[in-house]
Design a protein around this motif. Structure first.
Motif, PDB file in Angstrom:
ATOM      1  N   GLY A  19       0.789  -1.224   0.000  1.00  0.00           N
ATOM      2  CA  GLY A  19       0.000   0.000   0.000  1.00  0.00           C
ATOM      3  C   GLY A  19       0.817   1.267   0.000  1.00  0.00           C
ATOM      4  N   LYS A  20       2.118   1.160  -0.072  1.00  0.00           N
ATOM      5  CA  LYS A  20       2.969   2.332  -0.015  1.00  0.00           C
ATOM      6  C   LYS A  20       3.306   2.806  -1.422  1.00  0.00           C
ATOM      7  CE  LYS A  20       4.947   0.919   4.355  1.00  0.00           C
ATOM      8  NZ  LYS A  20       6.124   0.505   5.075  1.00  0.00           N
ATOM      9  N   ALA A  21       3.150   4.095  -1.637  1.00  0.00           N
ATOM     10  CA  ALA A  21       3.485   4.658  -2.940  1.00  0.00           C
ATOM     11  C   ALA A  21       5.001   4.603  -3.122  1.00  0.00           C
ATOM     12  CB  ALA A  21       3.002   6.102  -3.027  1.00  0.00           C
ATOM     13  N   PRO A  22       5.477   4.461  -4.373  1.00  0.00           N
ATOM     14  CA  PRO A  22       6.919   4.409  -4.585  1.00  0.00           C
ATOM     15  C   PRO A  22       7.576   5.735  -4.229  1.00  0.00           C
ATOM     16  CG  PRO A  22       5.764   4.542  -6.672  1.00  0.00           C
ATOM     17  CD  PRO A  22       4.716   4.379  -5.610  1.00  0.00           C
ATOM     18  N   GLY A  23       8.825   5.662  -3.857  1.00  0.00           N
ATOM     19  CA  GLY A  23       9.584   6.880  -3.554  1.00  0.00           C
ATOM     20  C   GLY A  23       9.515   7.241  -2.087  1.00  0.00           C
ATOM     21  N   PRO A  24      10.305   8.221  -1.694  1.00  0.00           N
ATOM     22  CA  PRO A  24      10.346   8.625  -0.288  1.00  0.00           C
ATOM     23  C   PRO A  24       9.085   9.386   0.097  1.00  0.00           C
ATOM     24  CG  PRO A  24      11.735  10.036  -1.619  1.00  0.00           C
ATOM     25  CD  PRO A  24      11.234   8.953  -2.529  1.00  0.00           C
ATOM     26  N   PRO A  25       8.790   9.483   1.397  1.00  0.00           N
ATOM     27  CA  PRO A  25       7.635  10.257   1.836  1.00  0.00           C
ATOM     28  C   PRO A  25       7.757  11.707   1.388  1.00  0.00           C
ATOM     29  CG  PRO A  25       8.611   9.055   3.664  1.00  0.00           C
ATOM     30  CD  PRO A  25       9.521   8.888   2.487  1.00  0.00           C
ATOM     31  N   ALA A  26       6.613  12.376   1.271  1.00  0.00           N
ATOM     32  CA  ALA A  26       6.598  13.749   0.783  1.00  0.00           C
ATOM     33  C   ALA A  26       7.454  14.672   1.639  1.00  0.00           C
ATOM     34  CB  ALA A  26       5.163  14.266   0.745  1.00  0.00           C
ATOM     35  N   SER A  27       7.521  14.413   2.940  1.00  0.00           N
ATOM     36  CA  SER A  27       8.281  15.293   3.810  1.00  0.00           C
ATOM     37  C   SER A  27       9.771  15.277   3.470  1.00  0.00           C
ATOM     38  CB  SER A  27       8.090  14.900   5.275  1.00  0.00           C
ATOM     39  OG  SER A  27       8.531  13.576   5.477  1.00  0.00           O
ATOM     40  N   GLU A  28      10.229  14.225   2.800  1.00  0.00           N
ATOM     41  CA  GLU A  28      11.640  14.146   2.428  1.00  0.00           C
ATOM     42  C   GLU A  28      11.905  14.692   1.034  1.00  0.00           C
ATOM     43  OE1 GLU A  28      13.091  10.182   2.963  1.00  0.00           O
ATOM     44  OE2 GLU A  28      12.237  10.038   4.947  1.00  0.00           O
ATOM     45  N   THR A  29      10.834  14.999   0.291  1.00  0.00           N
ATOM     46  CA  THR A  29      11.017  15.475  -1.077  1.00  0.00           C
ATOM     47  C   THR A  29      10.516  16.895  -1.269  1.00  0.00           C
ATOM     48  OG1 THR A  29       8.884  14.560  -1.745  1.00  0.00           O
ATOM     49  CG2 THR A  29      10.820  13.147  -2.032  1.00  0.00           C
ATOM     50  N   ASP A  30      10.159  17.560  -0.166  1.00  0.00           N
ATOM     51  CA  ASP A  30       9.657  18.924  -0.245  1.00  0.00           C
ATOM     52  C   ASP A  30       8.436  18.973  -1.164  1.00  0.00           C
ATOM     53  OD1 ASP A  30       9.852  21.357   0.861  1.00  0.00           O
ATOM     54  OD2 ASP A  30      11.345  22.140  -0.540  1.00  0.00           O
ATOM     55  N   ALA A  31       7.447  18.131  -0.870  1.00  0.00           N
ATOM     56  CA  ALA A  31       6.276  17.975  -1.735  1.00  0.00           C
ATOM     57  C   ALA A  31       5.466  19.254  -1.860  1.00  0.00           C
ATOM     58  CB  ALA A  31       5.378  16.869  -1.185  1.00  0.00           C
ATOM     59  N   GLY A  32       4.939  19.472  -3.037  1.00  0.00           N
ATOM     60  CA  GLY A  32       4.074  20.609  -3.294  1.00  0.00           C
ATOM     61  C   GLY A  32       2.618  20.197  -3.215  1.00  0.00           C
ATOM     62  N   PRO A  33       1.702  21.129  -3.495  1.00  0.00           N
ATOM     63  CA  PRO A  33       0.278  20.810  -3.456  1.00  0.00           C
ATOM     64  C   PRO A  33      -0.059  19.656  -4.404  1.00  0.00           C
ATOM     65  CG  PRO A  33       0.623  23.166  -3.675  1.00  0.00           C
ATOM     66  CD  PRO A  33       1.960  22.515  -3.835  1.00  0.00           C
ATOM     67  N   GLY A  34      -0.898  18.750  -3.932  1.00  0.00           N
ATOM     68  CA  GLY A  34      -1.344  17.637  -4.762  1.00  0.00           C
ATOM     69  C   GLY A  34      -0.427  16.439  -4.732  1.00  0.00           C
ATOM     70  N   GLU A  35       0.746  16.571  -4.148  1.00  0.00           N
ATOM     71  CA  GLU A  35       1.650  15.434  -4.051  1.00  0.00           C
ATOM     72  C   GLU A  35       1.334  14.641  -2.788  1.00  0.00           C
ATOM     73  OE1 GLU A  35       5.659  16.803  -4.443  1.00  0.00           O
ATOM     74  OE2 GLU A  35       5.312  17.582  -6.444  1.00  0.00           O
ATOM     75  N   TYR A  57      -1.664   7.702   5.174  1.00  0.00           N
ATOM     76  CA  TYR A  57      -1.126   8.829   4.416  1.00  0.00           C
ATOM     77  C   TYR A  57      -2.159   9.294   3.414  1.00  0.00           C
ATOM     78  CZ  TYR A  57      -0.122   5.605   0.513  1.00  0.00           C
ATOM     79  OH  TYR A  57      -0.232   4.695  -0.505  1.00  0.00           O
ATOM     80  N   PHE A  58      -1.941  10.480   2.860  1.00  0.00           N
ATOM     81  CA  PHE A  58      -2.777  11.016   1.798  1.00  0.00           C
ATOM     82  C   PHE A  58      -2.059  10.778   0.474  1.00  0.00           C
ATOM     83  CE2 PHE A  58      -6.103  13.110   4.094  1.00  0.00           C
ATOM     84  CZ  PHE A  58      -5.563  13.351   5.341  1.00  0.00           C
ATOM     85  N   ALA A  59      -2.744  10.128  -0.456  1.00  0.00           N
ATOM     86  CA  ALA A  59      -2.165   9.845  -1.771  1.00  0.00           C
ATOM     87  C   ALA A  59      -2.092  11.124  -2.595  1.00  0.00           C
ATOM     88  CB  ALA A  59      -3.009   8.807  -2.499  1.00  0.00           C
ATOM     89  N   ALA A  60      -1.168  11.149  -3.533  1.00  0.00           N
ATOM     90  CA  ALA A  60      -1.041  12.285  -4.445  1.00  0.00           C
ATOM     91  C   ALA A  60      -2.282  12.358  -5.338  1.00  0.00           C
ATOM     92  CB  ALA A  60       0.209  12.126  -5.301  1.00  0.00           C
ATOM     93  N   ALA A  61      -2.607  13.558  -5.790  1.00  0.00           N
ATOM     94  CA  ALA A  61      -3.712  13.719  -6.741  1.00  0.00           C
ATOM     95  C   ALA A  61      -3.426  12.840  -7.951  1.00  0.00           C
ATOM     96  CB  ALA A  61      -3.853  15.180  -7.143  1.00  0.00           C
ATOM     97  N   GLY A  62      -4.415  12.110  -8.424  1.00  0.00           N
ATOM     98  CA  GLY A  62      -4.217  11.226  -9.562  1.00  0.00           C
ATOM     99  C   GLY A  62      -3.799   9.818  -9.178  1.00  0.00           C
ATOM    100  N   GLN A  63      -3.474   9.582  -7.917  1.00  0.00           N
ATOM    101  CA  GLN A  63      -3.144   8.241  -7.431  1.00  0.00           C
ATOM    102  C   GLN A  63      -4.113   7.895  -6.307  1.00  0.00           C
ATOM    103  OE1 GLN A  63       0.912   8.318  -6.143  1.00  0.00           O
ATOM    104  NE2 GLN A  63       1.727   8.213  -8.205  1.00  0.00           N
ATOM    105  N   ASN A  64      -4.726   6.716  -6.387  1.00  0.00           N
ATOM    106  CA  ASN A  64      -5.685   6.306  -5.356  1.00  0.00           C
ATOM    107  C   ASN A  64      -6.711   7.402  -5.067  1.00  0.00           C
ATOM    108  OD1 ASN A  64      -4.903   3.621  -4.823  1.00  0.00           O
ATOM    109  ND2 ASN A  64      -3.192   4.334  -3.595  1.00  0.00           N
ATOM    110  N   HIS A  65      -7.158   8.084  -6.118  1.00  0.00           N
ATOM    111  CA  HIS A  65      -8.188   9.124  -6.033  1.00  0.00           C
ATOM    112  C   HIS A  65      -7.766  10.305  -5.162  1.00  0.00           C
ATOM    113  CE1 HIS A  65     -10.949   6.307  -7.953  1.00  0.00           C
ATOM    114  NE2 HIS A  65     -10.439   5.397  -7.148  1.00  0.00           N
ATOM    115  N   GLY A  66      -6.483  10.450  -4.886  1.00  0.00           N
ATOM    116  CA  GLY A  66      -6.014  11.519  -4.006  1.00  0.00           C
ATOM    117  C   GLY A  66      -6.534  11.348  -2.594  1.00  0.00           C
ATOM    118  N   GLY A  67      -6.858  10.111  -2.227  1.00  0.00           N
ATOM    119  CA  GLY A  67      -7.558   9.848  -0.977  1.00  0.00           C
ATOM    120  C   GLY A  67      -6.674   9.579   0.221  1.00  0.00           C
ATOM    121  N   PHE A  68      -7.346   9.289   1.318  1.00  0.00           N
ATOM    122  CA  PHE A  68      -6.719   8.921   2.587  1.00  0.00           C
ATOM    123  C   PHE A  68      -6.522   7.413   2.574  1.00  0.00           C
ATOM    124  CE2 PHE A  68      -7.306   7.637   7.099  1.00  0.00           C
ATOM    125  CZ  PHE A  68      -6.208   8.284   7.645  1.00  0.00           C
TER     126      PHE A  68
END
Length: 145
Positions: A19-35, A57-68
Motif C-alpha cells: 500500500g505504499k506509494a513508490p519513492g520517499p515520503p513527501a516530507s523528504e522530497t519537499d512535496a508541493g500541493p497535490g503530491e 497517508y494522503f495519496a497524491a492527486a491522480g493516485q488512489n483518487h487523491g484519498g486517505f
C-alpha cells in the motif's frame, strides 16, 4: 434525503502490495500541493476491545483518487463474541465502517476519498467495540494533508 457518503475501495490495482506509494515520503522530497503526504505510523485503541496499528497517508492527486490511505491491522483483544470496527470519515462526510469478523484480527489496505475533489485534505479515524446496548469508541484521530 440521506447524507452524502465518501467513497472507499481497496487500493488501486497496480499499487504496491504493502500500500505504499513508490519513492520517499513527501516530507523528504519537499512535496508541493497535490503530491503525496508523508506516511504516519498510528495506533488507535478502544478500552476493553481492541486497537488499530499501521500506517496512514494522503495519496497524491491522480493516485488512489487523491484519498486517505490506511494500511494496517485491527486487533480484537477480548474474547467477548463482539466485533471491533474502524470508522473513517473524510472532508465532513459520514464515516465508512470497516468491520472485523467477531473476535478476530483483520488486515486492511483501503482508500477513502472525497468524490467531489481531486484530493482529500482532511480525514478522521477511530476504532469501536460493538456491544449489545451501545458501542464503545475511541476519540476521533484527525489527519490533515
Amino acid at each position: 434525503m440521506a447524507a452524502p457518503t465518501s467513497q472507499a475501495q481497496p487500493a488501486d490495482p497496480g499499487s504496491p502490495e504493502d500500500g505504499k506509494a513508490p519513492g520517499p515520503p513527501a516530507s523528504e522530497t519537499d512535496a508541493g500541493p497535490g503530491e503525496a503526504a508523508a506516511r504516519q505510523e498510528v495506533k488507535i485503541s478502544v478500552e476493553d476491545g481492541g486497537y488499530f496499528s499501521g500506517t496512514v497517508y494522503f495519496a497524491a492527486a491522480g493516485q488512489n483518487h487523491g484519498g486517505f490511505v490506511f494500511n494496517g491491522t485491527t486487533h480484537d483483544t477480548t474474547d467477548n463474541d463482539q466485533e471491533v470496527y474502524l470508522e473513517v470519515a473524510v472532508e465532513g462526510y459520514s464515516p465508512n465502517e470497516f468491520r472485523n469478523p467477531v473476535d478476530k484480527n483483520k488486515n486492511w489496505n483501503k482508500v477513502v476519498w472525497d468524490p467531489q475533489a481531486i484530493r482529500t485534505e482532511h480525514a478522521e479515524m477511530r476504532i469501536c467495540n460493538s456491544d449489545l446496548a451501545w458501542d464503545t469508541c475511541s476519540e476521533w484521530r484527525a489527519f490533515n494533508r
